[in-house]
Enzyme design. Structure first.
Site, PDB file in Angstrom:
ATOM      1  N   LYS A 128       0.830  -1.211   0.000  1.00 60.89           N
ATOM      2  CA  LYS A 128       0.000   0.000   0.000  1.00 60.89           C
ATOM      3  C   LYS A 128       0.865   1.262   0.000  1.00 60.89           C
ATOM      4  O   LYS A 128       0.554   2.231  -0.704  1.00 60.89           O
ATOM      5  CB  LYS A 128      -0.932  -0.021   1.209  1.00 60.89           C
ATOM      6  CG  LYS A 128      -1.972  -1.141   1.139  1.00 60.89           C
ATOM      7  CD  LYS A 128      -2.655  -1.381   2.476  1.00 60.89           C
ATOM      8  CE  LYS A 128      -3.570  -2.610   2.393  1.00 60.89           C
ATOM      9  NZ  LYS A 128      -4.157  -2.977   3.696  1.00 60.89           N
ATOM     10  N   GLN A 187      -5.159  -1.602   9.878  1.00 65.89           N
ATOM     11  CA  GLN A 187      -4.750  -2.884   9.301  1.00 65.89           C
ATOM     12  C   GLN A 187      -5.219  -4.024  10.197  1.00 65.89           C
ATOM     13  O   GLN A 187      -4.895  -4.069  11.386  1.00 65.89           O
ATOM     14  CB  GLN A 187      -3.216  -2.935   9.162  1.00 65.89           C
ATOM     15  CG  GLN A 187      -2.692  -4.175   8.459  1.00 65.89           C
ATOM     16  CD  GLN A 187      -3.107  -4.240   6.993  1.00 65.89           C
ATOM     17  OE1 GLN A 187      -3.108  -3.242   6.302  1.00 65.89           O
ATOM     18  NE2 GLN A 187      -3.456  -5.430   6.540  1.00 65.89           N
ATOM     19  N   ASP A 213     -11.556   2.137   3.946  1.00 61.42           N
ATOM     20  CA  ASP A 213     -11.736   0.681   3.916  1.00 61.42           C
ATOM     21  C   ASP A 213     -13.217   0.324   3.912  1.00 61.42           C
ATOM     22  O   ASP A 213     -13.572  -0.830   3.655  1.00 61.42           O
ATOM     23  CB  ASP A 213     -11.058   0.035   5.130  1.00 61.42           C
ATOM     24  CG  ASP A 213      -9.858  -0.808   4.724  1.00 61.42           C
ATOM     25  OD1 ASP A 213      -9.673  -1.029   3.524  1.00 61.42           O
ATOM     26  OD2 ASP A 213      -9.112  -1.250   5.621  1.00 61.42           O
TER      27      ASP A 213
END
Length: 893
Positions: free
Chosen positions: A42, A86, A111
Site C-alpha cells: 500500500k 490494518q 476501507d
C-alpha cells in the site's frame, strides 16, 4: 490502468491547489509478517500515485484505549483524508475489533468497514459512502470485462463483513439479481451453476469446482489459501477458493490467484483515498476555513452587553477548534465555551506561512475608553462572518480589578463581544490565579531566605539546601547553575571550601533593594502598604511591603513575551527580585524557585480559545497593563493564530491605551522579541475624545458628559484632531500603513464624522472610515475591514524606533522626543543611579517600556491635544529582566 488514472487526478489536484497532497494513514497494531507485506504494498502504491502515506505502528502491548486515542488524533488531522486500520489487530491485550473500526471517522473510512458506511451501502447510498476495497475492486474487474451487470444473475459465495456481504449489496444496487451462498448452503453446486457473475470469498482452498461453473461466466476469486506443495522451496503454494485450472476452461473471464483481486484491492484503496481528498477539497478549500457563523438579531435600542451575550447561542468550543484546523489532541476543553490550545500546534504548523498581522490601537483616550476592544471584535467579525476571510482576534485577559471597578470588563461591547462575556471577564481558565500563586511563591521565598540567613550558620543552611539522602548529597541542576554563576566549577557537594559554602548559601539580600511585591487580582486599597513579619515566629524581622494587582506582576509580562515553555522557564529564572549588599542582582534562579514557577505556569502558557458573537475565533491570553508593562496579549497566541489563518488570513490584536504607549511597546518590545512584522495599524478615534483634546471640559467616568460632547462643535473637534494627527505620525514612524476607524456614537453628527475622516486622510492615514459596529456588529465594520484588506496589500517597511545597543538614556530620549513630542528628558538622581546600576549589571541593552499616564502624550494628564516643547521627567527606572525590558517611571505614575 487505474493507477495511471489516479496519478493524473492527483497531479491535477496539486496543480489547482499548490501544496495540497492527498493523505493516507495506515494504523497497525503489532508486527505480523503478512500485515507488514500488505502495508508495504500500500505504501509503495501511494508513493507511485503521489499520495502522502503515513504508517503508524503501535506495539503489540497497545491497549484498546491507546488505539482509540490514536484513531481520534488521526480523525482530527486535516492532512489525513483516508485512514485504515490494518486487520487483524496483533495485540496481547483484548481489543474489540468492531469498536476500533467504528471509531474511524466515516468520511475517512476508505476501507468502508464502519457500520455507518456499511449501512449506507446496504441502503444504496453509493455516492455518499466508502465501499470496502475488495468488493470495489471486484466491481472494477467486472466492469473492465465490458459485460453489463444490470439484469445478470450473480452469486456470491461467502458472507463476511469485509467481502461477501458488501459484495452482495454492491451487485444488488448495480441491478444484478443476487444470491448469497455460504457454508450452510445445501445446493451450492446448483446455485453456482446459475451464476452469470460468480464472486467467491469463502476462505476454503479450491472449494468451487470447475464443472460447477456456467459456461461463459465471469469468475472473481477473492480467496488466498496455502496448500502443501513439495515442489516449492517453502513446501506450500498459494491457491484461491476456485479450482483455477478447470474453471478457466468454462469461464469467459477469471481472476488468477495470486495476482488478480489483490493488486486491484490496493488500487481501490488508493482510489477511495483520492475520492476522499476530492470531497475534502469540495467542502474545504485549502487555506479556507469552513466556519459556521452566527446570524445576529439586531435590536434597537441596543440592549445591555450581558443581555446580548447571554441571548447568543454559542457553538461548542470543540467545533470552533475543528473549524480553524486544530486537532483534537491539541485542544484541552474547559467546559463547552472555552479551551486551552497546546503549544504542539505551533510545532505542527511551523512550515505554514503566516497571515497578515494587524494591530488595533487608539488616539490618547478619555477615561471612558474609545472602543479599541469593540473595534477589534467588530473588525474580525466583518472580515470573517461578512467577507469570509480566515481571521483570528488575539486579545488580553482582563484583570478583576478594573472589572469590578468603574471601567468594567474588556470583552468589547454591544454587538461586538467575546462570549460568554462573564467567563471572559472573570476566572476564565485560571491563568491570572496561576500568576498570583507563582508571584507570591517568589515573595515568600525572598522573606524566608532572608530569615534563615539571619538566624542560621553557613553549615546549617548548607545542610538544608543540600540535604543528605541515604547518606548521599547531590546538587540539583539549579544549584549547579548558581555555583557556575559564582565561578565555582565543582559538582561534588563535599568538595566545597568553607568560603565557597558561604558564597553558595548566602544571597545576602539588601532589604532596601527588594523590588518584588506580593499580588492580588483585586483593587484592595488597604493593602497598598503593609508591614510583614509581625508574628512572634518571625523573631522581630519585620519590614514594610505592599500588594500590587496581579496583572502588574513581571510574571504576567513574562507569560506575554515567552516563545514557549522552555523560554518562559528561562525568563522566570532571570527575573531580578532584589540586589545583594554587594550590589549584585538576585534572581529567581538564585532563590531556587525557577522549576516550581514553571510548574505553576505550565497550563497558563497555553492560549485560551473562545469565540465572538458572530462565531469567529478568539485567543484570550495574558493581560499585562500598558502603563507599567507592555500592554499586549501573548506572543504565543499571535504566532499560533498567524499559522492557523494561513497566508491570506488575518490576525487582529490589540495594544493597550493610546498609540504612544501600547502601539510603541507593541513594535519596540513585542515585535522585537517575537520576530513578527505587522502589516497594518488600525487607529481608533472618537469625536468625544477629539473634542476633549480640542479643549473640551474634563470627561469623568460615572458622570454625565458635558453638553460640548452632546452637540455639534466642528471648531473644537478640528482643534482636537492635533492628537489624531500626532498618533498617525507615530504609527508611520514605524513604516506601517495606518487605517483610522472613527468609532461613531449616536451623539455624533454626520458633519463631525466626515471632518475626522477628512483630517485623518490629510494627516497621512492610508484610509479613514466611519464605523457603527457597536450597534450593528460586523456589518458596521465592513468598510473598515475592506480598508484593512487594501492596506495589507501595500508594502510595510517596518522598522524599530531605536537600536537596543544605544545607551539607556538615549533610548528614553528617542521615545520622549519622537513619540511624545518632548524637547528633552530630565533624569532624577534615583533614575541616574539606576541607569548606572543596570548598565553595570549588564541590563543596559534591554528595550525600554515607558511607564507614564495614558491620558496625555506628555507626563501631565491635564495636557491634552499634541503638546510640544515640554521636559519629560524620569523619576526612577526599574528592571523587568525576565520579561526583558527596563521601565522608566515618568512623572507621578
Amino acid at each position: 490502468q487505474v493507477r495511471d488514472r489516479l496519478k493524473q487526478q492527483v497531479a491535477e489536484m496539486k496543480e489547482k491547489f499548490p501544496g495540497f497532497r492527498p493523505g493516507l494513514a495506515i494504523l497497525q497494531v503489532g508486527n505480523r509478517d503478512d500485515s507488514n507485506l500488505y502495508i508495504n504494498m500500500k505504501l509503495k502504491a501511494a508513493a507511485e500515485i503521489g499520495i502522502t502515506a503515513n504508517h503508524i505502528k503501535l506495539p503489540n502491548t497497545a491497549t484498546e484505549a491507546e488505539v482509540l486515542k490514536c484513531i481520534a488524533s488521526l480523525n482530527g488531522d486535516p492532512a489525513v483524508h483516508g485512514f485504515i486500520v490494518q486487520l487483524p489487530l496483533d495485540s496481547d491485550k483484548p481489543i474489540n475489533t468492531e469498536k476500533i473500526t467504528n471509531a474511524v471517522a466515516p468520511e475517512k473510512d476508505v476501507d468502508g468497514l464502519s457500520s455507518i458506511n456499511a449501512g449506507k451501502l446496504s441502503r444504496g447510498d453509493l455516492g455518499d459512502c466508502f465501499i470496502p476495497c475488495t468488493p470495489k475492486g471486484c466491481m472494477e474487474l467486472i466492469r473492465q470485462t465490458g459485460i453489463q451487470v444490470a439484469g445478470k444473475r450473480a452469486v456470491v459465495v461467502g458472507r463476511s463483513k469485509i467481502v461477501g456481504a458488501p459484495m452482495h449489496d454492491l451487485l444488488l444496487w448495480n441491478h444484478a439479481t443476487v444470491t448469497t451462498c455460504h457454508s450452510k448452503t445445501s445446493t451450492l453446486a446448483e446455485e453456482v451453476g446459475k451464476a452469470d457473475i460468480l464472486v467467491v470469498a469463502a476462505g476454503k482452498a479450491e472449494m468451487v469446482k470447475g464443472e460447477w461453473i456456467k459456461p461463459g461466466a465471469i469468475v472473481i476469486d477473492c480467496g488466498i489459501n496455502h496448500v502443501p506443495d513439495s515442489t516449492k522451496a517453502s513446501g506450500k503454494r498459494v491457491v484461491g477458493d476456485v479450482a483455477y485450472s478447470s474453471a478457466k476452461e468454462k469461464a469467459s473471464y477469471i481472476t488468477p490467484v495470486p495476482g488478480g483481486v489483490g493488486p486491484m484491492t490496493v488500487a481501490m484503496l488508493m482510489q477511495s483515498t483520492v475520492e476522499s481528498a476530492q470531497r475534502f477539497l469540495e467542502k474545504f478549500q485549502p487555506g479556507k476555513w469552513n466556519v459556521q457563523y452566527n446570524q445576529l438579531t439586531l435590536k434597537m435600542p441596543v440592549p445591555s452587553d450581558i443581555e446580548i451575550s447571554q441571548s447568543c447561542i454559542l457553538k461548542p468550543i470543540d467545533q470552533v477548534a475543528r473549524e480553524v484546523g486544530l486537532l483534537p489532541d491539541e485542544v484541552e476543553l474547559y467546559g463547552q465555551t472555552k479551551a486551552k490550545v497546546h503549544l504542539s500546534a505551533l510545532k505542527r504548523l511551523k512550515n505554514q506561512p503566516d497571515g497578515k498581522y494587524v494591530v488595533v490601537t487608539g488616539i490618547t483616550p478619555t477615561p471612558l475608553g474609545e472602543g479599541k476592544s469593540t473595534t477589534t471584535v467588530g473588525l474580525v467579525q466583518a472580515l470573517g462572518a461578512h467577507l469570509h476571510q480566515n481571521v483570528f482576534a488575539c486579545v488580553r485577559q482582563p484583570s478583576q480589578g478594573p472589572t469590578f471597578g468603574i471601567k468594567g470588563g474588556a470583552a468589547g461591547g454591544g454587538y461586538c463581544q467575546v462570549i460568554p462575556m462573564e467567563e471572559f471577564n472573570l476566572h476564565l481558565t485560571g491563568d491570572i490565579h496561576a500568576i498570583t500563586a507563582a508571584n507570591n511563591l517568589v515573595a515568600a521565598s525572598i522573606d524566608a531566605r532572608m530569615f534563615h540567613e539571619l538566624t542560621q550558620t553557613d553549615q546549617a543552611l548548607y545542610n538544608r539546601l543540600v540535604p543528605s539522602v541515604n547518606g548521599v548529597r547531590k546538587f540539583s541542576d539549579i544549584q549547579i547553575r548558581r555555583l557556575q554563576k559564582l565561578g565555582i566549577n565543582k559538582t561534588d557537594p563535599m568538595a566545597l571550601t568553607k568560603e565557597e559554602v558561604n558564597l553558595f548559601v548566602r544571597l545576602d539580600i539588601d532589604p532596601a533593594t527588594i523590588t518584588w511585591q506580593r499580588v492580588l487580582d483585586t483593587n484592595d486599597r488597604f493593602l497598598r502598604k503593609i508591614t510583614i513579619g509581625q508574628s512572634p515566629t518571625e523573631k522581630g524581622f519585620t519590614r514594610t511591603a505592599q500588594f500590587d494587582i496581579t496583572v502588574s506582576s513581571e510574571i504576567m509580562a513574562v507569560l506575554a513575551l515567552a516563545d514557549g515553555l522552555d523560554d518562559m522557564k528561562k525568563r522566570l529564572g532571570r527575573m531580578v527580585v532584589a540586589s545583594s549588599k554587594r550590589g549584585e542582582p538576585v534572581t529567581a534562579d538564585d532563590l531556587g524557585v525557577t522549576g516550581a514557577l514553571a510548574v505553576l505556569m505550565k497550563d497558563a502558557v497555553k492560549p485560551n480559545l473562545m469565540q465572538t458573537l458572530e462565531g469567529t475565533p478568539v485567543f484570550v491570553h495574558a493581560g499585562p497593563f500598558a502603563n507599567i508593562a507592555h500592554g499586549n496579549s501573548s506572543v504565543l497566541a499571535d504566532k499560533i493564530a498567524l499559522k492557523l489563518v494561513g497566508k491570506e488570513g488575518f490576525v487582529v490584536t490589540e495594544a493597550g491605551f493610546g498609540a504612544d504607549i501600547g502601539m510603541e511597546k507593541f513594535f519596540n518590545i513585542k515585535c522585537r522579541y517575537s520576530g513578527l512584522r505587522p502589516h497594518v495599524v488600525v487607529l481608533v478615534a472618537t469625536v468625544r475624545a477629539l473634542k476633549m483634546h480640542g479643549g473640551g471640559p474634563a470627561v469623568t467616568a460615572g458622570v454625565p458628559l458635558p453638553k460640548e460632547y452632546m452637540e455639534e462643535n466642528l471648531q473644537l473637534l478640528a482643534k482636537g484632531c492635533s492628537n489624531l494627527n500626532k498618533q498617525i505620525q507615530n504609527a508611520r514612524i514605524f513604516g506601517v500603513p495606518v487605517v483610522v476607524a472613527v468609532n461613531a456614537f449616536k451623539t455624533d453628527t454626520k458633519a463631525e464624522l466626515a471632518l475626522v475622516v477628512q483630517l485623518a486622510k490629510e494627516a497621512g492615514a492610508f484610509d479613514a472610515v466611519e464605523c457603527t459596529h457597536w450597534a450593528e456588529g460586523g456589518r458596521g465594520a465592513l468598510a473598515l475591514a475592506q480598508a484593512v484588506q487594501r492596506a495589507s496589500q501595500t508594502p510595510s517597511n517596518f522598522r524599530f524606533l531605536y537600536n537596543v545597543e544605544l545607551p539607556v538614556v538615549d533610548k528614553i530620549r528617542l521615545i520622549a522626543q519622537q513619540i511624545y513630542g518632548a524637547s528633552d528628558i530630565e533624569l532624577f538622581p534615583e533614575a541616574r543611579e539606576k541607569v548606572a546600576l543596570y548598565t553595570k549589571q549588564g541590563f543596559g541593552n534591554l528595550p525600554i517600556c515607558m511607564a507614564k499616564t495614558h491620558l496625555s502624550l506628555s507626563h501631565d494628564p491635564e495636557q491634552k491635544g499634541a503638546p510640544t516643547g515640554f521636559i519629560l521627567p524620569i523619576r526612577d527606572i526599574r528592571a523587568s529582566v525576565g520579561a526583558g525590558f527596563l521601565y522608566p517611571l515618568v512623572g507621578t505614575v
